[in-house]
Design an enzyme around this catalytic site. Structure first.
Site, short mmCIF file in Angstrom:
data_model
loop_
_atom_site.label_atom_id
_atom_site.label_comp_id
_atom_site.label_asym_id
_atom_site.label_seq_id
_atom_site.Cartn_x
_atom_site.Cartn_y
_atom_site.Cartn_z
N PRO A 43 8.70 -34.11 9.83
CG PRO A 43 7.12 -35.08 8.40
CD PRO A 43 7.59 -35.07 9.84
CB CYS A 44 11.84 -30.22 8.95
SG CYS A 44 12.84 -31.17 7.78
CD GLN A 45 8.02 -31.06 4.18
OE1 GLN A 45 7.78 -31.02 5.38
NE2 GLN A 45 7.65 -32.06 3.42
CG PHE B 241 11.64 -25.10 10.86
CD1 PHE B 241 11.54 -23.83 11.39
CD2 PHE B 241 10.91 -26.12 11.44
CE1 PHE B 241 10.74 -23.58 12.48
CE2 PHE B 241 10.12 -25.87 12.54
CZ PHE B 241 10.03 -24.60 13.06
CG ASN C 90 13.44 -30.46 12.15
OD1 ASN C 90 13.31 -29.88 11.08
ND2 ASN C 90 12.42 -30.97 12.82
#
Length: 420
Positions: free
Chosen positions: A78-80, A82, A117
């Protein structure tokens, strides 16, 4: 064989399966997503747990992997933190999941790994984080392609503009895989002159033209499926997703399902004013009040997003407007625009269904990446004649409490959705 970390509903699992891998174990924290994943891949193992709380030993023991060598571990933490549409805070605690991804790769010791990502990770100070990731792998027996790339799903046969970062790595005793070459070019692409020999990316209408109009089925106001629906004449892309013709080099298992059945198609009730606004909005433009984008039939879809989970406000991401009918697209229509075949089903609610699609990697994009690893392994996958059953349909109707109970996990492992 392969392992999927942060599996979600299974977009990357399906893409790697299509390339020829058996994805024997998948890890996912959300019980709703686990249930959907299990429905579509009932012959492999889904572990409903956080990567923070699991180990390589548990993954091996709770699946059929055992002590066998693993070809590839893949996943998109999970990349919120970035995200280009977020604050991109460098020390966002959500990004600690990337460290656990690295830990599990090093524990499992696969021959290859793929880390997916958001594009935002490559911008500004976040490049430092990529360097940290690469250094951690290189200090522990792996090498990583330094020329990391942003891949756009639209260049791999997906009718959607969706850019994602992929990091590819392998153990020092293996050869690094290449990034896949583009196989399609989006309409009106700036690269058109350079890629004139490539076939055009399927358009929005290529994806949607044969799907039955949901407003013709009153029962779709109450449930997300209908038997013996009136499908139209499909494009070549539509034929592939309906299973009427084979996709190039698709080695996935055939699933047992009724191609006359329309699924994941619960209707949305729009008021008359909204319908008028949608109808008056030109294709390819944004409706000014809702800010919904109206799909152009001869173009490709804008990036399908997941919205925010409950603990981040429970906002539903804007869904595109259908190019010809004054309504938002259905989950099935979104799935078509994401390259999911029609046998693949999602949670019966629009809330979960759209989040499962928006959070996932388009299968055809994952397949393109996985196929490059197949080349390096130097094996020739075969299409088996086995037809696999899908899972129990009850898996698709679970609410969070029932899904958590089914997997024997705390029902608050994912914070409950807050309704206004």
């Amino acid at each position: 064989m392969a392992v999927d970390l942060f599996a979600g509903a299974g977009g990357m699992s399906l893409g790697f399966e299509q390339a020829g891998f058996d994805v024997l174990a998948s890890i996912e924290i959300d019980p709703i997503h686990c249930a959907t994943h299990e429905f579509n891949f009932p012959f492999w193992s889904i572990l409903c747990t956080s990567v923070v709380d699991t180990t390589a030993t548990e993954i091996r023991s709770r699946s059929s992997i055992g002590d066998r060598e693993i070809d590839v571990v893949f996943g998109g933490p999970p990349c919120q933190g970035f995200s280009l549409i977020g604050k991109r805070v460098f020390d966002d605690p959500r990004n600690s999941l990337i460290h656990n991804y690295i830990r599990l790769v090093l524990e499992l010791q696969p021959n290859f790994f793929v880390l997916e990502n958001v594009k935002g990770m490559t911008l500004g100070k976040h490049k430092e984080f990529i360097s940290i990731i690469i250094n951690q792998f290189e200090n522990n027996g792996y090498k990583v392609r330094q020329d990391y790339k942003i891949l756009n799903a639209a260049e791999y046969g997906v009718p959607q503009n969706r850019e994602r970062l992929f990091l590819l790595g392998c153990r020092h005793d293996f050869e690094l895989p290449n990034y896949p070459q583009a196989i399609t070019r989006p309409p009106k692409s700036n690269k058109a002159s350079l890629n004139s020999l490539l076939s055009l990316t399927p358009t929005v209408w290529d994806a949607l033209q044969d799907l039955p109009e949901v407003e013709n089925y009153i029962e779709l106001s109450e449930k997300d499926w209908v038997k013996e629906a009136d499908f139209g004449k499909p494009s070549n892309y539509g034929r592939q997703l309906r299973g009427l013709s084979s996709t190039d080099k698709d080695y996935s298992y055939e699933r047992k399902y009724d191609p006359r059945m329309l699924t994941s198609s619960l209707r949305t009730k729009h008021n008359l004013e909204s319908r008028h606004r949608f109808e008056s909005t030109p294709c390819g433009k944004t409706e000014p009040i809702s800010r919904f984008y109206k799909l152009h039939p001869e173009g490709i879809c804008n990036t399908l997003r997941a919205g925010t989970p409950s603990n981040r406000g429970a906002y539903t991401s804007p869904r595109p407007i259908h190019p010809f009918t004054p309504r938002c697209i259905t989950v099935r229509e979104a799935a078509r625009l994401h390259s999911y075949p029609d046998w693949f089903r999602f949670h019966i609610t629009k809330w979960h269904g759209f989040r499962q699609i928006g959070n996932s990697v388009p299968p055809l994009l994952a397949k393109a990446v996985a196929s490059e690893i197949i080349k390096v392994i130097d094996i020739k996958p075969i299409k088996l004649g086995v037809i696999q059953d899908l899972g129990n349909e009850k898996l698709l109707i679970f609410d969070m409490s029932k899904a958590a109970n089914y997997y024997s996990v705390n029902r608050h492992i994912i914070e409950p959705r807050k309704r206004s």
